[in-house]
Design a protein around this motif. Sequence first.
Motif, PDB file in Angstrom:
ATOM      1  N   TYR A 168       1.698 -10.623  10.029  1.00  0.00           N
ATOM      2  CA  TYR A 168       0.638  -9.700   9.633  1.00  0.00           C
ATOM      3  C   TYR A 168       0.373  -8.814  10.846  1.00  0.00           C
ATOM      4  O   TYR A 168      -0.188  -9.258  11.857  1.00  0.00           O
ATOM      5  N   TYR A 244       3.987 -17.900   3.592  1.00  0.00           N
ATOM      6  CA  TYR A 244       4.258 -16.931   2.529  1.00  0.00           C
ATOM      7  C   TYR A 244       3.254 -17.016   1.385  1.00  0.00           C
ATOM      8  O   TYR A 244       2.771 -15.986   0.896  1.00  0.00           O
ATOM      9  N   THR A 247       0.079 -15.054   1.503  1.00  0.00           N
ATOM     10  CA  THR A 247       0.137 -13.595   1.415  1.00  0.00           C
ATOM     11  C   THR A 247       0.013 -13.084  -0.018  1.00  0.00           C
ATOM     12  O   THR A 247      -0.215 -11.895  -0.231  1.00  0.00           O
ATOM     13  N   LEU A 248       0.158 -13.952  -0.997  1.00  0.00           N
ATOM     14  CA  LEU A 248       0.246 -13.499  -2.385  1.00  0.00           C
ATOM     15  C   LEU A 248      -1.065 -12.942  -2.922  1.00  0.00           C
ATOM     16  O   LEU A 248      -1.059 -12.108  -3.826  1.00  0.00           O
ATOM     17  N   LEU A 250      -3.423 -11.375  -1.018  1.00  0.00           N
ATOM     18  CA  LEU A 250      -3.959 -10.294  -0.206  1.00  0.00           C
ATOM     19  C   LEU A 250      -4.054  -9.017  -1.040  1.00  0.00           C
ATOM     20  O   LEU A 250      -3.225  -8.784  -1.932  1.00  0.00           O
ATOM     21  N   ASP A 251      -5.040  -8.190  -0.751  1.00  0.00           N
ATOM     22  CA  ASP A 251      -5.144  -6.934  -1.487  1.00  0.00           C
ATOM     23  C   ASP A 251      -4.044  -5.972  -1.021  1.00  0.00           C
ATOM     24  O   ASP A 251      -3.338  -6.231  -0.041  1.00  0.00           O
ATOM     25  N   GLU A 252      -3.918  -4.879  -1.736  1.00  0.00           N
ATOM     26  CA  GLU A 252      -2.813  -3.949  -1.485  1.00  0.00           C
ATOM     27  C   GLU A 252      -2.849  -3.397  -0.062  1.00  0.00           C
ATOM     28  O   GLU A 252      -1.803  -3.236   0.585  1.00  0.00           O
ATOM     29  N   LYS A 254      -4.014  -4.795   2.682  1.00  0.00           N
ATOM     30  CA  LYS A 254      -3.580  -5.815   3.645  1.00  0.00           C
ATOM     31  C   LYS A 254      -2.094  -6.117   3.486  1.00  0.00           C
ATOM     32  O   LYS A 254      -1.384  -6.358   4.474  1.00  0.00           O
ATOM     33  N   ARG A 255      -1.597  -6.088   2.270  1.00  0.00           N
ATOM     34  CA  ARG A 255      -0.170  -6.361   2.043  1.00  0.00           C
ATOM     35  C   ARG A 255       0.710  -5.307   2.710  1.00  0.00           C
ATOM     36  O   ARG A 255       1.862  -5.594   3.069  1.00  0.00           O
ATOM     37  N   SER A 256       0.174  -4.115   2.910  1.00  0.00           N
ATOM     38  CA  SER A 256       0.959  -3.067   3.562  1.00  0.00           C
ATOM     39  C   SER A 256       1.217  -3.393   5.029  1.00  0.00           C
ATOM     40  O   SER A 256       2.080  -2.783   5.667  1.00  0.00           O
ATOM     41  N   LEU A 258       2.129  -6.436   6.099  1.00  0.00           N
ATOM     42  CA  LEU A 258       3.011  -7.602   6.188  1.00  0.00           C
ATOM     43  C   LEU A 258       4.392  -7.189   6.681  1.00  0.00           C
ATOM     44  O   LEU A 258       4.927  -6.152   6.285  1.00  0.00           O
TER      45      LEU A 258
END
Length: 313
Positions: A168, A244, A247-248, A250-252, A254-256, A258
Amino acid sequence: MTITQLQYVLAVAEHQNFTLAAQKSFVTQPTLSMQVQKLEDELDVLIFDRSKKPITITEVGKKIVEQAKNIVNEAHRIQDIVDQEKGFIGGDYTLGIIPTVMPTLLPMFLKTFIKRYPKVNLIIKEQSTESLIRNIQDGHIDAGIAATPLEIEFIKERPLYYEPFVGYVPKNHRLNGQDKLKPEDLDINDVLLLQDGHCFRDGVINLCQAPRNFQEEHFRLQSGSFETLVNLADEDLGMTLLPYLNTLELDEQKRSKLKFFENPSPAREVSLIYHKSELKIQITEALRDVILGIVRGAIAFQDVKIVSPVNKK
């Protein structure tokens, strides 16, 4: 000599107190004390030294306690044999799960398991790996879910899945421009870690090839929460590594942030662990089958490299 007497002896040996042992055994203290005394009289030895507070186990008592564990376990095995012969999957079953696995894995399989096996009274406890090992040995839990390998003589390990590490990385971090991470990119002094005692923390330290007793620079963090680590990373206090499955959800935005690793991706092995005596094995197998059936759809990674904790317990 009776099985009940041996169970009382084990309770006293564990709690080092007759009153507490009686409470945990759901009998009165005089009843428990009398049965332990009867066993000592029959054997003509003292199992416990009552002159000390807390009470202690005599040298011969230690040998008796160890044998009592074996006898009580074997007595429980008789019921197991009967249950397996009848195809019965039910009864009390205590499962321990480490804190870095429980929040993500438990919601995935619990509803399915209790619906499929309504006669199982599943008791779930969040425990550290060290506690799982001790409680499996003492017979206080039937199985655990933990990061492996542990390589403990009396424990069997059945892998459930291999969970990759995911970086992250906040926007202003030095690694933000990289498409893929490599272990050699990591600097342990730049990685936000869980508090000491978590096996995932140990795995990250091992991945970074840092000594176990290194000192964090600038500040010391005592947190058991991946959410806290993510929030601190968003404040540009460093990067962090997540399992992993964490991470599923996480909002969009925050996912950016990763970053996945180049193959083979560093990963942890998560296993169902239980005593080699295999008591209640029919429930253990049922639990494993349910988890395997669900988790395979969530983790499709195949090319991974297992990262073990620095200090195996």
